[in-house]
Each structure stands twice: as structure tokens, then as C-alpha cells.
Design an enzyme around this catalytic site. Structure first.
Site, PDB file in Angstrom:
ATOM      1  N   CYS A  36       0.841  -1.193   0.000  1.00 50.43           N
ATOM      2  CA  CYS A  36       0.000   0.000   0.000  1.00 50.43           C
ATOM      3  C   CYS A  36       0.879   1.248   0.000  1.00 50.43           C
ATOM      4  CB  CYS A  36      -0.933  -0.026   1.212  1.00 50.43           C
ATOM      5  SG  CYS A  36      -2.171   1.287   1.203  1.00 50.43           S
ATOM      6  N   CYS A  37       1.860   1.264   0.921  1.00 50.05           N
ATOM      7  CA  CYS A  37       2.808   2.377   0.978  1.00 50.05           C
ATOM      8  C   CYS A  37       3.562   2.510  -0.342  1.00 50.05           C
ATOM      9  CB  CYS A  37       3.826   2.171   2.101  1.00 50.05           C
ATOM     10  SG  CYS A  37       3.218   2.560   3.744  1.00 50.05           S
TER      11      CYS A  37
ATOM     12  N   CYS B 225      -1.343   7.992   7.126  1.00 50.83           N
ATOM     13  CA  CYS B 225      -2.652   7.769   6.532  1.00 50.83           C
ATOM     14  C   CYS B 225      -3.633   7.336   7.631  1.00 50.83           C
ATOM     15  CB  CYS B 225      -2.577   6.686   5.472  1.00 50.83           C
ATOM     16  SG  CYS B 225      -1.555   7.169   4.073  1.00 50.83           S
TER      17      CYS B 225
ATOM     18  N   CYS C  68      -3.887   3.573   8.999  1.00 55.54           N
ATOM     19  CA  CYS C  68      -2.698   2.969   9.611  1.00 55.54           C
ATOM     20  C   CYS C  68      -2.160   3.804  10.761  1.00 55.54           C
ATOM     21  CB  CYS C  68      -1.607   2.752   8.574  1.00 55.54           C
ATOM     22  SG  CYS C  68      -2.059   1.500   7.350  1.00 55.54           S
TER      23      CYS C  68
ATOM     24  N   CYS D  84       7.799   3.704   6.214  1.00 53.81           N
ATOM     25  CA  CYS D  84       6.848   3.552   5.125  1.00 53.81           C
ATOM     26  C   CYS D  84       7.509   3.186   3.815  1.00 53.81           C
ATOM     27  CB  CYS D  84       6.051   4.836   4.936  1.00 53.81           C
ATOM     28  SG  CYS D  84       7.078   6.240   4.512  1.00 53.81           S
TER      29      CYS D  84
END
Lengths: 552, 426
Positions: B132-133, B214, B217, B240
Site C-alpha cells: 500500500c505504501c 494515513c 494505519c 513507510c
């Protein structure tokens, strides 16, 4: 005898593979000698004066015929045709080549043998009474417990980098033939009030430059808690044993400096934490190991007796053999035989490949396939039928192994000394050979009776000189080898450290000095039955000092 | 994905001469706390027109942005518009732009094709936060970053364990420069700076969010907890990805050319350092404090909110700190010499008797032959400098006999039944 199961075999094979790779890397130059050193030491490989020396473990001194044959094979193929049995009940090869070590270890592994923990600062081979499982005076056969200790101590992750080496000896008999009070830990079988057999634990005994008699730390530890108790002692030693001075690193110094009560307090505290834990030995496991050491299938020969006096007249050499080299067996009709490795003028403890093979054949035929190595550097056939005695004697004679001097003055313990050892200050073997020749006459040896001479070529005392009735220590003074003589040492249950009575002697003077001591003893003993050590205890130093140095 | 080609076709490094001059020298030029001078040096002297920064507009972004506004209001400031931010964060971007007069704040968006392919329903953060990062931060940045010779970050030494050795200037492995003006700022320094300049607070800061990323998270942290503990809470993830250089490893100063900590099967960056003469008990963080020092200053260490570890030197008794073990997030057993085996007993006592569950590492003379023993005694991390040992660990080829005769504790052991001693009838 203990028989390897799949686990034991795999364990040893892994170790061989691991060490073979390390040897390969050394030969290929991937490892320097400095890097290789700790690795080889963990596998019993020393660098001696002239060559590598490989020390092979004989756990608690027990061998099968097959194993003995393999030791002979290795001596012939990879060494100069002989091997040297040691005071740790092991065997050393003095001339193996580094490139052959992996092959030697593989051969050993094929007969359930190895060199693991025969050197390095770890728990060494457990030693015991050479008559274990056979002796008439035994309370319990110590070998199953010795085997369990072997397993527990093999590559123990916590105790592989101890302050110094660590030696455990165990005896199941009240008459101590394993010198347990001169070990880091000595175990003596003991019966408690309820009739249960357990272990009296002695700690802090040792020889070397600071000889100490072991001290009783616990009078009775039951089988099931023995490993937890040993681990407690080892942990206290590992944590608090001195590491600042190699010569003060043995547990005997810790016990001496801190005091027995203090160490006992620490050990008991540790024991209180781990007692009853994962080290608790279940009866089933003890039974399982015990079953390996079941009595051999003795045959009832009826009443067989040998008239020693008669044999002495008919065949004096055989008569002497019967008198000196047999030991009372627990089973009637049987005896244990000491095979002397102390021929007159020979190197004590050495055996040729042919002798190893011969004694293996004799053991197979007459001793239920079993052999022992003694800490006095002899071999033992533990279970010989009295009916077979003559046949065994004759077979030993053919192999040059029928010397009838067990326990006599020429049955000396001798370290390899300056002829082999990198640590030695003086030669030992030539001194032993000179003394041996001086007292070669059987009548003279018989007149003297039981007398233990022990010779070390340096202060490390591998020849146990401190506990010799007469001890000889080689030192080097201003470029000359000098020999200090001690009197009154005793390695048995009546443990005592010998006393130095005066200045040392040059090599040539040693046999004469010993002779004067012996003559002083004979002149003053009450009867022929009073041994040298008993006479010394009664008489004190004075007559012996006078014998050595005159009364000026 | 576009990022791959940008790595392969990266232009020849432009800053060889700087490398030659020595980043180390640069790091010695400035007072630890003189963030403005560090930033000015980078923007005006080192890389004029060739440096940018990335800001998360999080809880303590205001400090660095304020410094930027003092040095160059037109410095490119990239903001990763991941699509997952708190509304409060987006508001805060506008607030700071206005207040500080920043004229070059640029939003970066994830590649829509990547999103459609890898995160169609927007839940990738839950199943695979690393990816995702990667899609939302690493990739969008890479194209931009390759256009600059360096960038400014707001990273601080105290923030996470892995950042413990952060300097002012770092050379990445592809010869870019990372500038970390706030490297030596503590949490207190950040607070003091904000107060001194009356900087607006992130709206969520007052609600317990000390490090804000975000929304999915990020969680609040408790009083005294590591400020970044709320990031990726409950997951084994601390960074990240955007602070990792283009080759995937952590960008590090040239002086720290190799990683020595072996843990969980790999060599990794080591946030910990050893206690040194002159260290203050109340201030140290990510420091292995010797037992004797801990015992002497116990009250100060217990009062400190910072993560600390324990170092057990040969001869020190673990019994002395038995009651305080929970205070340590790492324990280092010092094997001063290969032949000194006291540490094995210390390790077993910590694990078996005192129930210590955290990282237990071996430091000192650690060689391949000891590691199997150390593992059996409960040690799970190794600081290794010996080359042969390093290779053996990397190849998973330790000199080892993997069969055990004796039982050792309960941890990391093969099943009991494979050892003769424990081969009991069922």
C-alpha cells in the site's frame, strides 16, 4: 555395553561431517591455525611437539572387541603402529596426519566412537572404575549413570566455554579405583537410611600445580536429581569460576577461595530452582540405559578353583600373574584380569596395533566381547571364567601382554613427557623405563609389594604424581631436567597429596633415590603385609627424608 | 510500473565530487541543533535549485516547514496525496501554506492504473501495508526524486529504533544527498520550537496522535509511549518505504557501510548503541545500559520515557535487575571473548528463570561456532563483525550439530522426543 541407537549414530556422524569440513578448510588455507585451534580442540586434536595428536574418547573406559580392533587398525594405517592409553581412560595417537583426521573419525564413527570433548574447556570424558559392573565390592554398576552423564554433557550449549576443562569421575564401589576425589566432581555410590542407592558428590578435587582433595558437597543425591545437581554445580562454576588466570580457573580454586559452605549455598540455591524440572531423570530412562549394561550370560562352571600357591611353584610367572593381575569378580567362577601395558623398559600405556588386535580377540573369546581401559594405563578383561585363566594367560603371552606386574612398583603411571608433549619441562618415559629396569626382577618386585609410582613431566600432573605413593615430578631448572620426589600420595578413598621432602634429583639419580626409599620402607615395615603407604603413614617423613638426603 | 525503469535508466551520478569531499566532514560542520544552518547550507550552497522536500503535513511537520519558509519559501514541497489521509490533515496543509507563505507545495497522486490493479477496493492497507505504501508513496515519489540531487527530510533520531544513528547529511547509494536538519531534535525540542514560533498544531495532535500518517494505519499513542508507536500499530513495520533509497535498503551514511545486526534471518539496521562514558541516564534512548550502571541510576532510568536496553557484561548478575526486566526492550549479552562462556548462563537465566521475552542479543566476540549454542540458550539476535561468521549466517551454513542430547529450557528446541534423554514412553 551401551549400543548406539540411530540418534547417537546421527549425532556422531554430524560431528564428523562438521569437523571434516573444518579440516578441509584448514588444509585449503581458508582457516588459519588460530581460527582452527578452538575447533580442533573441541574434537580432541592437539598440536604437539612434532605432530598433531588425536585423543579418542573411550567413554568410562569401556570398549568392545570390534572397537579395540578398529583402534588397532587406525594405529597401523594412520599412525606408527601403536597407540597410547591415557589416565583419562582414553587413547591417543601421536603421529596422525591432519589430512587423515576425517578418515580416522569416520572409521571411529563406524564403531560408535569419536573424539568429542576429549579436549577444550568443556566437560570431558566421564571416567570410572575399570572393574565397573564386575567388581565383587560394588554397590551399583556406575556405567549407566556414567552413560547418562555422557549424554547430558555432550555438546552442552551452556557449558562448552567453561573457565577451564571439567572432569567427572564416578565409582559404584566403596574402594575407590577411579580417584574420584581428585576430579572436579567425584561421585561415589551411597546407600541412604531407606536402603536407596544414590550419590555422594565431591567437588573441587584436582591435581595440577595446586593439588586438592575433593570436598563432600552433598552426601546423597538420588539418581533422578543427579543431572539437575550436576547442572547446578556447573552453572555456579561457569558463572563464578576465575577466568583471569588459567592456572586458577579450575573449580578447585573457586571452592578453595570461596569456601565449601559458600559454594554449597550457591549450588543448593541453584538446585532449588531447577530440581524437579526438565532434567529430572525418569526411572524408565534409567531402566532403558540400564538394560544396555545387563550382566553378560555367565555360565555356571560349578566350583572351579585355582591353587595359586601350586601354580607359583609349577610356573612362577603364571603364579605371579594370578597373584597380581586378577581381581575378585561379583560372579563366582569368574575373575577380572588386568592386562599390563607396563613391560619392563617399555613406554607405559603404549600398545601396538597387533597387541590391540590380540587383546580384542581374547576379549571376544573369553570376556564376553568386553574390554576396559584403566586410569592406570592398563587394559582389563572384565569377565574371564576362572576355568579359562590359563588359556587367557597363554594368549596374552603370545601377544607380549602377560606381564605379571599389575599393582607392583613397575606398574607406573607416566605422562608422555618431553618426548611428545608441548607442555612438558622434562622427560617422563625414560625415567619410568630406568626405574622399571632397576626393579625388573620379579622377586624384588614381590618383596616390595603394592607400591604406586606416578611420574609427570611437568606441573600439570597428567601423570598423577601427587597421588603416587612415590611421585616424581620433572621440572626444568637452569636448562637441566630435575626430578622432585614426593612421598605419601594416595588416589583412593583415603585420598592424600604427596609431600615433597627435599630438593630434586637429576635423571640418573632417580632410580637410586627410589631404591633408597624402598629399602627404608622394607627395613622398617612391621610385617610383609604392611604396604609402603601404610608404613609411611605410621612412620612419617623422617626415615624417608633421611633415605633420600642422608641425615646431614 | 514506471519506477523500475527510472532506476535502471538513472542518469550518471552528479555528485561524485561531493562524495570525494566527504559527507562526514559536512556532518561535522554544524551544531547538532542548528537546523536552519543545515538547511541553508543544503539549499543555498550544496544543491541550489536541485533539492526538494517531502512533507507529510503531520503532527510535527510544522517545524521543518517553518524552517523552509525562513530559508526559501519557493522550495518544492511535495505532499503525498495518498487518498487515505485524515480530513484534518488536508485542512492542515492549507493552514500551514497560508500561515508560512509557502508558494511551491505540490501534491503527488498514486498512479490510477496501479490503484485499479493492486487496490481496487481500497483495502490493501489492511492486507499488505508495505505494498500500500509502495503504490501510494514510494512510486509517486520516485519519478519526482530522480529529478533532484537531494532532498530534505524531517526524520529525527528518536523517532524509531531504526533511525538511531541519523546524521545531518547522508549520501544514498545512488549518490543523492538526504538532508536531515532535525536529526538531533528530541520530542521536547520539537515542542519547544513549536511554542517559540507559535506554530499551529495538527488538529489531531491534541487527541493523542503524535505521529500521523494515513488514516487507516495511524492510531493514538499513550502517554510516555514511543511517538511512532501509533503507526502501523500491531504490525512489524516501522518505516513507510520512502526513506529507503532506490535500491531498497535503508539509506545510510557512508561511514556505516555494512549492517551488523543479524535477526530474524537477515542483517538489518541496528537502532541500538552501547552506553558510553558521559551518557545521561535521563536522556539516553535506544541504548544498552550495563547492569551496574542501571543499578546505580535505577530511579532515573525507570522515570525516563525512552526505550532503553540492558547490557549484561561478563561477571554481571542478571539477578540484580530481575524485577526491572520489563523495562528493557532489548538485552545485549556481552561475550567479551570467544572463550568466555558466562553469557550462556546469563541468557538461560533471563529466558528460563526470569521469563524475559524481548530481544536477546549477543554482542562482542561472536563467531559461527558459538551461534548454535547461543540460540539454544535463548539468544535470538547477533551483532556480528567477523567476516566468515557473517557469510555463514547469510548462507545459513553454521558449523552446527543439529541434534541435541540434553534438554535446555523450553524455547527454540526440537521436539523433546528426538533426544534420547527425553525419549520417554508415551
Amino acid at each position: 555395553m551401551y549400543r548406539y541407537d540411530e540418534f547417537d549414530a546421527a549425532f556422531v556422524n554430524e560431528r564428523v561431517a562438521q569437523f571434516s569440513d573444518q579440516v578441509r578448510r584448514r588444509i585449503a588455507g581458508e582457516l588459519t591455525e588460530d581460527q582452527f585451534r578452538p575447533l580442533r580442540l573441541m574434537n580432541g586434536l592437539y598440536l604437539q611437539l612434532h605432530a598433531y595428536m588425536l585423543r579418542v574418547a573411550v567413554p568410562y573406559g569401556t570398549l568392545s572387541s570390534k572397537q579395540m580392533r578398529m583402534l588397532g587398525h587406525i594405529a597401523r594405517k594412520y599412525d606408527r603402529g601403536y597407540g597410547h592409553f591415557t589416565t583419562r581412560q582414553n587413547i591417543q595417537y601421536n603421529w596422525p596426519k591432519l589430512r587423515d583426521i576425517p578418515a580416522i573419525l569416520a572409521h571411529l564413527a563406524s564403531v560408535e566412537m569419536h573424539a568429542i570433548q576429549t579436549s577444550g574447556n568443556c566437560i570431558r570424558n566421564v571416567t570410572t572404575d575399570q572393574f565397573a559392573g564386575a567388581a565383587a565390592d560394588e554397590i551399583i554398576d556406575p556405567r549407566p549413570v556414567a552413560e547418562i552423564i555422557r549424554q547430558w554433557s555432550s555438546i552442552h550449549p551452556e557449558f562448552t566455554f567453561l573457565p577451564r576443562k571439567f572432569k567427572i569421575a564416578i565409582t559404584g564401589a566403596p574402594n575407590d579405583r577411579a580417584a574420584v576425589k581428585f576430579h572436579d566432581i567425584g561421585l561415589m555410590a551411597q546407600t541412604n537410611g531407606a536402603g536407596d542407592v544414590g550419590w555422594a558428590v565431591y567437588v573441587g578435587g584436582g591435581l595440577g600445580r595446586t593439588p586438592m582433595v575433593g570436598k563432600l558437597i552433598n552426601g546423597f543425591v538420588p539418581h533422578e536429581h543427579l543431572l539437575a545437581y550436576l547442572e547446578s554445580i556447573l552453572r555456579v562454576y561457569n558463572r563464578y569460576g576465575r577466568r583471569d588466570n588459567k592456572y586458577k580457573a579450575r573449580i578447585k580454586i573457586l571452592v578453595h577461595e570461596e569456601g565449601l559452605e559458600n559454594i554449597k549455598g550457591q549450588v543448593e540455591d541453584e538446585f532449588s530452582h531447577i530440581r524437579g524440572g526438565v532434567l529430572t531423570l525418569p526411572d524408565a530412562e534409567l531402566d532403558r540405559i540400564n538394560s544396555y549394561f545387563a550382566q553378560p550370560a555367565y555360565v555356571d562352571h560349578g566350583v572351579v578353583s585355582v591353587d595359586v600357591e601350586r601354580e607359583k611353584i609349577l610356573d612362577p610367572a603364571y603364579g605371579r600373574f594370578l597373584e597380581n593381575n586378577t581381581f575378585p569378580h561379583a560372579r563366582s567362577g569368574y575373575t577380572s584380569i588386568t592386562v599390563s601395558l607396563k613391560p619392563i623398559g617399555g613406554a607405559p600405556g603404549d600398545a601396538t596395533a597387533e597387541q590391540m588386535e590380540a587383546v580384542a580377540d581374547i576379549a571376544e573369546k573369553y570376556s564376553f566381547d568386553e574390554l576396559r581401559v584403566t586410569h592406570e594405563q592398563n587394559l582389563v578383561l572384565p569377565h574371564v571364567a576362572i576355568a579359562d585363566l590359563r588359556a587367557v594367560y597363554d594368549a596374552l603371552g603370545e601377544a607380549g601382554l602377560a606381564d605379571a606386574n599389575a599393582g607392583e612398583i613397575t606398574d607406573m603411571i607416566t605422562c608422555p613427557g618431553l618426548d611428545f608433549c608441548a607442555l612438558a619441562n622434562a622427560r617422563s618415559i625414560p625415567i619410568a623405563q630406568d626405574i622399571s629396569r632397576r626393579f625388573a626382577a620379579p622377586e624384588r618386585a614381590k618383596e616390595i609389594g603394592k607400591l604406586k609410582i606416578k611420574i609427570s613431566g611437568c606441573i600439570n600432573a597428567c601423570g598423577h604424581h601427587h597421588v603416587g605413593h612415590i611421585g616424581i615430578l620433572g621440572v626444568e631448572k637452569k636448562g637441566t631436567e630435575l626430578y622432585q620426589i614426593t612421598v605419601g600420595g594416595d588416589g583412593t578413598e583415603d585420598a592424600a597429596v604427596g609431600k615433597i621432602l627435599g630438593p630434586g634429583f637429576v635423571a640418573d639419580e632417580v632410580p637410586g633415590a627410589i631404591e633408597r626409599l624402598v629399602d627404608a620402607y622394607i627395613a622398617r615395615r612391621t610385617t610383609e603385609d604392611e604396604t609402603f603407604i601404610a608404613a609411611y603413614r605410621r612412620l612419617g617423613d623422617a626415615p624417608f627424608k633421611e633415605a633420600l638426603y642422608g641425615n646431614g | 510500473m514506471a519506477a523500475i525503469s527510472s532506476v535502471l535508466s538513472a542518469p550518471a551520478p552528479k555528485h561524485d565530487k561531493l562524495k570525494a569531499l566527504g559527507i562526514l566532514a559536512l556532518n561535522g560542520m554544524f551544531d547538532e541543533m542548528d537546523a536552519e544552518a543545515v538547511l541553508r547550507q543544503a539549499v543555498d550552497e550544496l544543491l541550489p535549485g536541485d533539492i526538494a522536500m517531502v512533507s507529510s503535513f503531520g503532527a510535527d511537520s510544522a517545524v521543518l516547514l517553518h524552517l523552509v519558509s525562513l530559508v526559501d519559501k519557493n522550495l518544492p514541497v511535495y505532499f503525498l496525496e495518498t487518498g487515505k489521509h485524515f480530513v484534518e490533515t488536508l485542512d492542515y496543509v492549507e493552514t500551514l501554506k497560508q500561515r508560512l507563505g509557502l508558494t511551491n507545495v505540490i501534491a503527488l497522486y498514486p498512479d490510477s492504473a496501479d490503484l485499479a490493479r493492486f487496490d481496487p477496493d481500497g483495502t490493501l492497507w489492511e492486507t499488505d501495508p508495505d505494498s500500500c505504501c509502495h503504490i501510494r508513496k514510494t512510486e509517486p515519489l520516485e519519478d519526482v526524486l530522480s529529478g533532484y540531487g537531494g532532498w530534505v527530510t524531517g526524520r529525527k533520531r528518536f523517532q524509531t529504533a531504526e533511525r538511531g544513528v541519523l546524521p545531518h547529511f547522508e549520501l544514498t547509494s545512488d549518490d543523492r544527498i538526504k538532508v536531515n536538519p532535525l536529526a538531533y531534535f528530541t520530542n521536547e525540542d520539537v515542542e519547544a520550537y513549536k511554542a517559540r514560533h507559535d506554530l499551529p498544531e495538527h488538529p489531531l495532535y491534541g487527541e493523542g496522535y503524535k505521529s500521523i500518517g494515513c488514516a487507516p494505519c495511524t492510531s493514538a499513542v499513550a502517554e510516555g509511549e514511543d511517538p511512532r508507536a501509533g503507526r502501523w500499530r500491531g504490525r512489524d513495520k516501522r518505516e513507510c518505504g520512502i526513506h529507503f533509497d532506490f535500491n531498497g535498503s535503508i539509506a545510510k551514511p557512508v561511514s556505516q557501510s555494512s549492517l551488523h545486526l543479524f535477526k530474524d534471518g537477515a542483517f538489518k539496521a541496528d537502532p541500538w548503541k552501547a552506553w558510553a562514558e558521559g551518557d545521561e541516564p535521563a536522556d539516553v534512548r535506544y541504548t544498552h545500559v550495563p547492569v551496574s550502571v542501571f543499578v546505580e541510576h535505577r530511579a532515573a532510568f525507570l522515570a525516563s520515557p525512552h526505550p532503553i536496553g540492558l547490557q549484561v557484561n561478563p561477571g554481571e548478575k542478571v539477578e540484580d535487575i530481575e524485577g526491572d526486566l520489563a523495562r528493557f526492550s532489548s538485552v545485549a549479552i556481552n561475550f567479551r571473548a570467544f572463550t568466555d562462556g558466562r553469557g550462556y548462563s546469563s541468557a538461560r537465566l533471563l529466558r528460563e528463570r526470569f521469563g524475559y521475552e524481548g530481544e536477546l542479543r549477543a554482542v562482542g566476540d561472536v563467531l559461527t561456532d558459538q551461534i548454535p549454542f547461543m540460540r539454544r540458550c535463548g539468544i535470538d539476535a547477533f551483532v556480528v563483525t567477523n567476516k566468515a561468521t557473517r557469510e555463514a549466517l547469510e548462507k545459513d551454513a553454521l558449523a552446527e550439530v543439529p541434534l541435541y542430547y540434553q534438554p535446555i529450557g523450553e524455547r527454540h528446541e526440537v521436539p523433546a522426543g528426538t533426544r534420547p534423554f527425553l525419549r520417554r514412553p508415551e
